[in-house]
Enzyme design. Sequence first.
Site, PDB file in Angstrom:
ATOM      1  N   GLU A 127       9.841 -22.954   9.421  1.00 32.20           N
ATOM      2  CA  GLU A 127      10.557 -24.121   9.951  1.00 32.20           C
ATOM      3  C   GLU A 127       9.591 -25.252  10.296  1.00 32.20           C
ATOM      4  OE1 GLU A 127      12.434 -20.423  11.957  1.00 32.20           O
ATOM      5  OE2 GLU A 127      10.554 -20.984  10.992  1.00 32.20           O
TER       6      GLU A 127
ATOM      7  N   CYS B  64       9.945 -21.996  17.475  1.00 29.16           N
ATOM      8  CA  CYS B  64      10.478 -22.872  16.430  1.00 29.16           C
ATOM      9  C   CYS B  64      11.798 -23.513  16.847  1.00 29.16           C
ATOM     10  CB  CYS B  64      10.683 -22.072  15.141  1.00 29.16           C
ATOM     11  SG  CYS B  64       9.146 -21.511  14.376  1.00 29.16           S
TER      12      CYS B  64
ATOM     13  N   SER C  18      -4.395  12.519 -14.734  1.00 27.07           N
ATOM     14  CA  SER C  18      -3.198  11.669 -14.727  1.00 27.07           C
ATOM     15  C   SER C  18      -3.492  10.243 -15.187  1.00 27.07           C
ATOM     16  CB  SER C  18      -2.586  11.627 -13.328  1.00 27.07           C
ATOM     17  OG  SER C  18      -3.503  11.099 -12.388  1.00 27.07           O
TER      18      SER C  18
ATOM     19  N   ASP D 234      -9.007  12.436  -9.063  1.00 21.94           N
ATOM     20  CA  ASP D 234      -8.960  11.126  -9.731  1.00 21.94           C
ATOM     21  C   ASP D 234     -10.030  10.157  -9.248  1.00 21.94           C
ATOM     22  OD1 ASP D 234      -6.795  11.965 -11.202  1.00 21.94           O
ATOM     23  OD2 ASP D 234      -5.297  11.033  -9.898  1.00 21.94           O
TER      24      ASP D 234
ATOM     25  N   SER E 219       1.976  17.171  -3.722  1.00 19.58           N
ATOM     26  CA  SER E 219       2.078  17.785  -2.386  1.00 19.58           C
ATOM     27  C   SER E 219       2.335  16.739  -1.312  1.00 19.58           C
ATOM     28  CB  SER E 219       0.800  18.568  -2.063  1.00 19.58           C
ATOM     29  OG  SER E 219       0.653  19.664  -2.940  1.00 19.58           O
TER      30      SER E 219
END
Length: 341
Positions: free
Chosen positions: A58, A90, A174, A206, A267
Site C-alpha cells: 500500500e 498502512c 536418482s 546423492d 523414509s
Amino acid sequence: MSHASSPDGLLDKMLLAIKEAQKARLQAPPNPWVGAVLETANGLVMGHTQTPGCSHAEIDALTQAGSDAAGSTLYVTLEPCSHYGRTPPCARAIVEAGVSRVVISLVDPDQRVKGRGIRYLVDHGVEVIDGVAKEAVRVQLAPYLKQRSTGLPWVVLKLAVTLDGRIASSDGSSNWITGEAARNRVQMLRAESDVIVTGANTVRIDDPRLTVRIADTGRSPRRIVFGKIPPGSRVLPAEEFLGSPSELLSDLGNHDVLQVLVEGGASLAKSFLDADLIDEFVFHIAPALHGGSDGTSAFSGTGSATVSGLRRLETKTVVSLGNDVEIVAWSQRASELIQSL
C-alpha cells in the site's frame, strides 16, 4: 463494510494486484507478499511489498502516486496492517493520503491485524469492500495464511518419480530422473522456501548442495538434515536435527518460518506423510519406466491396505515441464484450512 462477490470492474483491478504481488514472493517473507493497485484520476499505480523493514504494498503505491492518491480507490490483496511493526501502520497512511475506497481480498489472520485494519478505515470514513478474488489470493498466500493462523509453516514435499512410481534405482541412484526444465522448477521452489530439509541417507548417497542457483533471488534458505551429516558433504554449512518432523515444524513456526521444502528420500517423505504434515505435494513425473518391483518407491514402508484407505488429494495444477509433467496437489487438511480463512 461491504461484501462483494466479484463485480467485473473490481475483479479486473484485483487481478492486477495479484499479479503485482507475485513480484514480492521472493523478497517479502516473513511478511506476506502483497500487491496493490491505486486507481487515481490520472491512471493506475502499482505497488508490492518490499523487503522486511521497507514499504508494504500500500505504501509503495501511495508513495508513487503522491497527491494523486486523494479520492482514489485502492485495491489490495490483504487487509492493510493497523499496528506498528518494522514500519508504521498502512491503514493510517491510507486515511492520511485521502483514499476514499479500499477493496480487499482477504482479512489478515495475523492476530495483530485481523479486522483491525478494516475497522480503522471504516471508522475514518473510508468505504471498504472485501472478499474480491479471495480464492486466488488464498492460494497465493497459503504459506503465510497457515503460519499466521496455526503457528506452523506450510510444508511442500517435492518428489521426482518415474511413471511406475520409483524415485531411485536399486543402486540408490536418482540423478537425474527428470530433465532440465523440472530441475529449474525445483530451483524456484527452493527460492520460495525459507528452509529446505532432507535426510542423512540422501546426503550420503546423492551428496546434494540444496542451494538456490538462480541469479538475483536474494534467497538463501536454511538447510536442515535429519540425522548426522557426513564430514565434507556438499550440503554444508547445514544444521543437523535429531528430533521428529513435528518438533522441527513447531520450532520453525515459532521463528516465523513460512515455508519448508522437503527434499528427502522415501523414509523422510513417509515420516512427514504418516504425521499428516504435508500441505502441498509437488510430483515431477518423467516419462520413464524403472520396469520392475525393485528400486525405491516414493514412500517407504507399508501403505494403504485398501483402496478405500487411499489418501485423496486436491489437484491444483498440472503443467508440462519440457518432457516431464508437474502435478501440484494439496492435502485435504490444508485445503480445508485455507478455505476457512
